[in-house]
Design a protein around this motif. Structure first.
Motif, PDB file in Angstrom:
ATOM      1  N   ILE A  63       0.865  -1.191   0.000  1.00 53.31           N
ATOM      2  CA  ILE A  63       0.000   0.000   0.000  1.00 53.31           C
ATOM      3  C   ILE A  63       0.894   1.231   0.000  1.00 53.31           C
ATOM      4  O   ILE A  63       1.842   1.321   0.786  1.00 53.31           O
ATOM      5  N   VAL A  64       0.605   2.165  -0.909  1.00 54.88           N
ATOM      6  CA  VAL A  64       1.286   3.464  -0.892  1.00 54.88           C
ATOM      7  C   VAL A  64       0.218   4.474  -0.497  1.00 54.88           C
ATOM      8  O   VAL A  64      -0.792   4.627  -1.190  1.00 54.88           O
ATOM      9  N   SER A  65       0.415   5.123   0.646  1.00 48.38           N
ATOM     10  CA  SER A  65      -0.599   6.042   1.159  1.00 48.38           C
ATOM     11  C   SER A  65      -0.088   7.473   1.139  1.00 48.38           C
ATOM     12  O   SER A  65       1.077   7.727   1.432  1.00 48.38           O
ATOM     13  N   GLY A  66      -0.989   8.399   0.823  1.00 44.86           N
ATOM     14  CA  GLY A  66      -0.631   9.809   0.818  1.00 44.86           C
ATOM     15  C   GLY A  66      -1.412  10.570   1.866  1.00 44.86           C
ATOM     16  O   GLY A  66      -2.565  10.250   2.158  1.00 44.86           O
ATOM     17  N   VAL A 111       1.576   9.551  -5.643  1.00 45.47           N
ATOM     18  CA  VAL A 111       1.259   8.399  -4.771  1.00 45.47           C
ATOM     19  C   VAL A 111       0.651   7.292  -5.635  1.00 45.47           C
ATOM     20  O   VAL A 111       1.035   6.122  -5.544  1.00 45.47           O
ATOM     21  N   LYS A 112      -0.288   7.703  -6.500  1.00 42.17           N
ATOM     22  CA  LYS A 112      -0.954   6.720  -7.365  1.00 42.17           C
ATOM     23  C   LYS A 112       0.057   6.066  -8.315  1.00 42.17           C
ATOM     24  O   LYS A 112       0.017   4.856  -8.551  1.00 42.17           O
ATOM     25  N   GLU A 113       0.987   6.876  -8.821  1.00 45.01           N
ATOM     26  CA  GLU A 113       1.953   6.337  -9.779  1.00 45.01           C
ATOM     27  C   GLU A 113       2.894   5.342  -9.094  1.00 45.01           C
ATOM     28  O   GLU A 113       3.163   4.262  -9.630  1.00 45.01           O
ATOM     29  N   LEU A 114       3.361   5.698  -7.886  1.00 37.05           N
ATOM     30  CA  LEU A 114       4.257   4.770  -7.182  1.00 37.05           C
ATOM     31  C   LEU A 114       3.523   3.463  -6.868  1.00 37.05           C
ATOM     32  O   LEU A 114       4.070   2.372  -7.042  1.00 37.05           O
ATOM     33  N   ALA A 115       2.260   3.578  -6.437  1.00 31.72           N
ATOM     34  CA  ALA A 115       1.475   2.370  -6.144  1.00 31.72           C
ATOM     35  C   ALA A 115       1.354   1.514  -7.401  1.00 31.72           C
ATOM     36  O   ALA A 115       1.523   0.286  -7.357  1.00 31.72           O
ATOM     37  N   GLY A 129      -3.599   4.132  -0.648  1.00 29.24           N
ATOM     38  CA  GLY A 129      -4.289   4.458   0.594  1.00 29.24           C
ATOM     39  C   GLY A 129      -4.200   5.955   0.838  1.00 29.24           C
ATOM     40  O   GLY A 129      -3.522   6.674   0.113  1.00 29.24           O
ATOM     41  N   ALA A 130      -4.899   6.416   1.876  1.00 29.09           N
ATOM     42  CA  ALA A 130      -4.862   7.852   2.161  1.00 29.09           C
ATOM     43  C   ALA A 130      -5.250   8.103   3.615  1.00 29.09           C
ATOM     44  O   ALA A 130      -5.906   7.273   4.251  1.00 29.09           O
ATOM     45  N   THR A 131      -4.822   9.254   4.111  1.00 24.62           N
ATOM     46  CA  THR A 131      -5.328   9.716   5.402  1.00 24.62           C
ATOM     47  C   THR A 131      -6.623  10.475   5.127  1.00 24.62           C
ATOM     48  O   THR A 131      -7.045  10.613   3.977  1.00 24.62           O
TER      49      THR A 131
END
Ligand code: FAD
Length: 309
Positions: free
Chosen positions: A194-197, A210-214, A222-224
């Motif tokens: 999960i890559v969260s921003g 964030v989306k690109e790395l994921a 993911g996100a806060t």
């Protein structure tokens, strides 16, 4: 010690968090029996993991499953009833406990045996402490996803098909139609990466990193809460107290401070990488790898490197 495991399915296969219950029962040296409803293929898969399965054909809704499980608890008389910590199982668990007058413990992350008793460990106060709970008699327990490993294949323990008579007044709600809501479905709970921003991404445009790395890592975004409130991404991606509880192998937190409401949902991750420009950010206290720097500089470098790999 006897354990009854409720294995939830998504209509096609058994959920990963439910399968972990088999390892949880094994860790306690408990003699396990699984109950699978409404999906024969899933029942066969579970039996191949070395645990005998009771298969009930028609139960899929909360009321019917509660009735079926309550009857099975009466017949099998287990020392503990294990369920995953999903929305459906969290709905069923307290109902069985109330009907059978049993103890109930939710969101358990660890179990150990002391003499003949089981000690259940669960996070409290948003994960700031871990509390140990003992239950007199049989306990109905929901187990947090990722707390136990997935079971290995073993010799087939067989499936027994059963019909359970459900009292007429047990099912109070009837499903008359199923309307599929047109929302994005995000399988954060089952994701391995999960890559969260967080708010530190600064804008919807930067959140694309964030989306690109994921995407490059084959992971899920993911996100806060702040990026969701700012409309950078949909609520389906929220991780935390009022979002999803996740436990991937790798969690990359980008521009996230580490508020308890967020970390309580991701602290079960096996390896946490945090990127934050503030070296005193609380997220670094739980990170395995801390990167102090600007996300808009570090993420493009990570994406570039991962594309080469
Ligand atoms: P912030 O706390 O504002 O942190 C942003 C971080 O980014 C800071 O540490 C900053 O140093 C860093 N940063 C800024 N710019 C950069 C940059 N260019 N490069 C690198 N780092 C940078 N939150 C959730 O996430 N999930 C929940 O489920 C949830 N439920 C909640 C329920 C309740 C009842 C309440 C009251 C709150 C809930 N919250 C939840 C909100 C939570 O309290 C926090 O406000 C939120 O988690 C903070 O998000 P954040 O870390 O993205 O933002």
């Amino acid at each position: 010690m006897k354990a009854l495991l409720f294995i939830e399915t998504d209509g096609e296969k058994a959920l990963g968090g439910s399968l972990e219950l088999i390892s949880a029962a094994k860790a306690l040296d408990a003699e396990g029996t699984a109950l699978v409803a409404g999906n024969r293929a899933a029942a066969d898969t579970v039996a191949e993991l070395g645990i005998p399965v009771i298969y009930i054909e028609s139960a899929t809704d909360c009321d019917t499953l509660t009735a079926v499980l309550s009857e099975t608890v009466k017949e099998e008389n287990p020392d503990l009833v294990l369920l995953a910590n999903t929305a459906l199982s969290k709905d069923i668990a307290p109902r069985i406990a109330a009907r059978q007058n049993l103890g109930c413990v939710s969101d358990v992350t660890g179990m150990s045996k002391s003499d003949d008793k089981v000690i259940y460990t669960r996070p409290a106060y948003n994960g700031t402490i871990l509390e140990n709970i003992e239950v007199e008699g049989t306990a109905v327990v929901t187990v947090r996803n990722g707390s136990f490993s997935k079971p290995e294949a073993a010799s087939n323990a067989g499936v027994t098909e059963k019909k359970i008579e459900i009292p007429a007044d047990a099912v109070k709600a009837k499903i008359v139609d199923t309307v599929k809501e047109i929302t994005e479905s995000v399988n954060l709970e089952e994701a391995e990466i999960i890559v969260s921003g967080g708010r530190g991404m600064g804008s919807a445009e930067n959140f694309e990193l964030v989306k690109e790395l994921a995407s490059v890592l084959g992971g899920v975004v993911g996100a806060t809460r702040p990026p969701i409130e700012d409309g950078w991404i949909s609520r389906a991606h929220q991780v935390g107290q009022s979002g999803k509880i996740v436990a991937p192998k790798l969690y990359i937190a980008c521009g996230i401070s580490g508020a308890a409401q967020h970390t309580s949902g991701m602290m079960g991750s096996s390896y946490i990488v945090a990127i934050n420009k503030d070296e005193d950010a609380p997220i670094f206290e739980i990170a395995n790898l801390s990167i102090v720097g600007n996300v808009t500089e570090i993420l493009p470098l990570m994406i570039e490197e991962m594309k080469k790999a």
